[in-house]
Design an enzyme around this catalytic site. Structure first.
Site, mmCIF file in Angstrom:
data_model
loop_
_atom_site.group_PDB
_atom_site.id
_atom_site.type_symbol
_atom_site.label_atom_id
_atom_site.label_comp_id
_atom_site.label_asym_id
_atom_site.label_seq_id
_atom_site.Cartn_x
_atom_site.Cartn_y
_atom_site.Cartn_z
ATOM 1 N N ILE D 58 32.838 29.233 -6.760
ATOM 2 C CA ILE D 58 33.290 30.109 -5.674
ATOM 3 C C ILE D 58 34.311 29.368 -4.829
ATOM 4 O O ILE D 58 34.131 28.192 -4.487
ATOM 5 C CB ILE D 58 32.079 30.581 -4.841
ATOM 6 C CG1 ILE D 58 31.192 31.446 -5.731
ATOM 7 C CG2 ILE D 58 32.525 31.350 -3.611
ATOM 8 C CD1 ILE D 58 29.768 31.504 -5.305
ATOM 9 N N GLU D 59 35.363 30.082 -4.524
ATOM 10 C CA GLU D 59 36.545 29.506 -3.907
ATOM 11 C C GLU D 59 36.311 28.599 -2.711
ATOM 12 O O GLU D 59 36.995 27.594 -2.533
ATOM 13 C CB GLU D 59 37.441 30.672 -3.498
ATOM 14 C CG GLU D 59 38.620 30.227 -2.716
ATOM 15 C CD GLU D 59 39.387 31.420 -2.197
ATOM 16 O OE1 GLU D 59 39.812 32.237 -3.015
ATOM 17 O OE2 GLU D 59 39.549 31.522 -0.970
#
Lengths: 271, 309, 309, 271
Positions: D58-59
């Site tokens: 996840i970013e």
């Protein structure tokens, strides 16, 4: 022209005075990039005397440690003692040094030439060539520090007209050399030896004699220098150590005489 | 492509012999962790020597005793690094001799330039800009793209900047304090160039002082230095950096480093004898530890570290 | 030069009002920490609004509720970022309106391109290469050096690579979990673009949940995210990211975020009224916390985080 | 040409089937770059069914979490639960994504065109222009992932011939477009909608109809698509959900019906 000088008494060695004189060159609050050996002794001495807020940064990723006596490597656990951060080489060489946040860097080298270029890669040519450890962080320090401090033994072969190999840029070929290469011109070099203190002439960029160790004459310095340095208009004599400086150095910073016994070879005082 | 075959299982625990046999091939570009006398991957280095995997290109920032022993064993064709030395203990003598007699190619960079190459490698970028090297003899004289090139900064016409090429080792060997079986690793203390080099590499073999559970990793996710995605093999080897130090675990053994350096400085036959006795003569790294140090010495090194912290 | 005047004292603890007055000047390039509904520097943002420091260029990766409130207050001239939104809570409505009515300049990058710009900034490099942007409308059509330029990879002729320019904010504001008085900071959990942005900035104001001693920092030097050298001011402000979350401390307040978004979506006069009531109407951030949440709600948010971990 | 189709019964919504169909597209061991919303439901569903070794990235810096229901932001503490590492955006977008280590990325967008280019920046021109959130990590995912998965509502305006603005590169102008731009050609796109599954034709690079949702005809899909997609040689019908898939989705992954209640707008399912 030669100032009055007092002979070095038996109360301290020239090597001790070199370390003490280099320490004097640090200002309180300076962020100092340092390896082990005499440079680290000088930096810790400054911290313990006139410059308590000197911040030490060490290549292996160590920031603001409270060094324990006497580390012999930048990866020695003794240099990591109570640091505020143990990080990476990139954080130190990139995000502090190349970022422009280091005031002073300590360097050594097998050769230092007239324009304060430094060689720690290879000496001699052809069959007499001798390989040295290489740049390490030295090229980075010379490229990005605002001030360089060099502690070295004063010998003719160490001060050639031109280095056999320029590992770390001083003023390169003289005035404007750094700008032409793409480096910052905001740069100064001080070399502390067992005979004298050399500094770059602000105009010509060449190293010149700025101070003499007690009892040393300009002639002795010239005889031990491979190029012919100018003499600064007002050559001072390096002040003798205070008892406190000597006590700290001998009893607290290098009690085992790891470095103070004898002058280090270029390869080990270099980083 | 190498990276396509990264190990994706959750149990990557292997012996040093298995890991080296599987991931280090002759001719590989080998990334070396550690610095000077700190956390050098000695157990994995000995295993490469034991298996006589040759024609290596050894890369790193400071290359130290591990690289020097590989050179002594005749397994190195080329090095790319910022330096070769053990500071107070002298240079890497076998490396120096091999360069001087022409049997070793060497490509010199600064430490920042090497880290920048690993940074480009880990970012998937083709190169990294730096203002190091400029003006020095480390910068090649020709404009050809090889070791480095100089371009003009597009945002500041007339300003020069050097580009150094990305470096993605085929396999890197690194000794760390803790790892879990899937390859999540925790580096304590200084980390030198290792995070960038590990993430840049196509394969990574980790040796560790302690194997921890994945549960423990997940309980403190902010302490993980490198996630398992980059790691192919985990070798559990206490004292795996001996005679160099492992921060938080044990100090370096000055006497043994000095003993190696004496042999290395002398060269053949002293250094061959060192390797025969301490590497080829030992079936495992534990045997070497017993021979070179013994349990009393090892415990003393552990105490020395404890006292220091 | 800005960086020459970095604060070098060992006690940098200031009030938000003092810190903002000292380091945020009109027209500054302001770096924003946080992401979406996580660790946005709300206390410091409110103080900038309270002091009405205008003509700002706001930069970051994801710009969120803090940036939107600055726009709502009429203090922003330009943004450079990868996105403006609060995900499930919608876009940053005031930002969108200001772009659509032409009162705000906007420079669009991808998140990686923005991080790359901060990476160049923190490394003292003039630009960073990336293969993002290529082929998209994020890449300017002309070859002029502005937002980005495309060059040929010197090591792979014919291969294109984009260069994005270094970004060094004049001042950045970031909310973290812990800091000591000299500015050593510990970010727990995810850290987004903050390490790179902080090290790239000329000045940094940190607000923190907890002030810890420098002794505590030195006891665990591997946990320090950013050393004090980069930080100018430390503001102690528990719940300083409210209504966004702070990992390990408290969850976000969905109701209050939604309330702001409703006002922001509506625009004038609803959003002016929000700012009058919650920012200009409060002398301090603690007053705002009492008004917007109250101690019971704040404790509930803390419990929600505890349960989650 | 139109395959037999069974009408969507009352036992599941088309939205649920979209999520389930997207989940089926993940292979065990895939490293998946994902935001919140329907993509995260699809990824966690895959982990709980046929692909337990899917790794979520996840970013915001989160690697391999065990997500708790139901996060609404990439910075939501629920996405960080028991991650193996909480790091930085650079580590995720640079050292994993651009480094080439991500197999699949989930994207959304206001417009997806014939060549799978995606717009999440600005729709319309002149006075009717509507500003969207911008790229975020979307351009990076489309530039560096090997496969893109898009879950979106099927409407004419969402599928124009050409995007008003190309935020994230699909195949750009068709065959060879990615190589010419400097991007990797090792790339594939799957779009799962409430009407059909579109995939790029390996030759022409254009999106074509690969599967139909139960009860939907090719004509319905064409009528709801702004460009005219080809129809793949063997169009399959999307398989109905299993009871287990539905139970997991409803009872464990989105028990509060944060996302499953209604289709999300483009801006919120986008990352």
């Amino acid at each position: 022209m030669t100032p009055a000088s007092s002979p070095a008494g038996p109360d301290h060695s020239r090597q001790e005075l070199m370390v003490i004189e280099a320490a004097r060159d640090l200002r309180d609050g300076d962020i100092v990039f340092v390896g082990t050996g005499l440079p680290m002794l000088a930096t810790t001495l400054a911290q313990r005397t006139h410059a308590p807020n000197v911040v030490m940064v060490i290549e292996s990723g160590v920031i603001a440690p409270q060094v324990r006596p006497t580390p012999i490597s930048v990866s020695d656990p003794k240099v990591m003692h109570r640091a505020v951060k143990l990080g990476t080489l990139r954080e130190v060489l990139g995000c502090l040094l190349q970022r422009g946040m280091i005031d002073v860097g300590f360097l050594g080298g097998a050769q230092i030439d007239r324009f304060a270029n430094i060689n720690s890669t290879v000496v001699g040519r052809g069959s007499t060539q001798r390989r040295l450890p290489g740049s390490g962080g030295a090229n980075d320090m010379a490229s990005h520090c605002r001030r360089l401090l060099i502690i070295t033994h004063h010998e003719r072969r160490r001060f050639p007209e031109r280095c056999d190999y320029v590992t770390s840029p001083g003023f390169l070929d003289g005035p404007g050399g750094r700008e032409r290469a793409g480096l910052s011109p905001d740069f100064a070099v001080t070399v502390v030896t067992d005979l004298a203190v050399l500094e770059n002439d602000p105009q010509t960029c060449a190293l010149r004699i700025a101070a003499l160790m007690p009892g040393v004459t300009v002639e002795e310095v010239l005889a031990a220098t491979g190029f012919r340095p100018e003499v600064a208009p007002e050559v001072r004599t390096v002040a003798p150590p205070t008892p406190d400086q000597l006590r700290l150095l001998r009893d607290e910073l290098d009690p085992e005489r790891v470095y103070l016994k004898a002058e280090e070879s270029a390869t080990t005082s270099r980083r | 492509m190498m990276s396509e075959t990264r190990q994706r299982t959750r149990d990557k625990v292997l012996t040093a012999a298995e890991a080296v046999a599987r991931y280090v091939r002759p001719g590989a570009v080998l990334g070396m962790g550690g610095q000077n006398i700190g956390r050098c991957p000695m157990a994995l280095t000995h295993e490469i020597i034991r298996q006589r995997i040759g024609r290596l290109t050894v890369v790193g920032c400071n290359l130290s005793i591990g690289m020097d022993q590989l050179v002594a064993a005749g397994l190195v064709r080329r090095t790319e690094s910022g330096s070769g030395n053990l500071e107070r203990f002298g240079v890497t003598f076998c490396w120096r001799r091999a360069i001087e007699n022409g049997s070793l190619e060497v490509e010199d960079y600064s430490h920042l330039a090497m880290v920048s190459r690993f940074l480009a490698g880990e970012m998937g970028a083709p190169f990294m800009p730096t203002r190091s090297l400029l003006g020095s003899d480390l910068l090649p004289a020709t404009g050809e793209a090889g070791k480095a090139v100089v371009i003009e900064d597009p945002w500041n016409p007339g300003q020069r900047v050097a580009l150094v090429p990305a470096l993605q080792p085929e396999v890197s060997i690194v000794h760390v304090q803790r790892a879990d079986p899937s390859g999540n690793i925790i580096i304590e203390g200084f980390a030198t160039h290792e995070p960038e080099m590990i993430r840049a590499s196509h394969h990574v073999i980790i040796s560790c002082e302690e194997l921890v559970s994945t549960e423990e990793i997940r309980a403190h996710p902010e302490r993980t230095t490198i996630p398992f995605l980059y790691v192919d093999a985990v070798v559990v080897q206490p004292y795996g950096a001996y005679p160099t130090s492992t921060y938080g675990h044990y100090d370096y053994d000055a006497a043994h480093v000095a003993a190696y350096q004496e042999a290395a400085r002398e060269g053949s036959p002293a250094v061959d004898e060192y390797l025969r006795r301490y590497v080829w003569g030992c079936a495992t790294f534990d045997e070497y530890l017993a021979l070179a140090a013994g349990s009393e010495r090892l415990i003393a090194l552990r105490r020395a570290m404890e006292e220091m912290l």
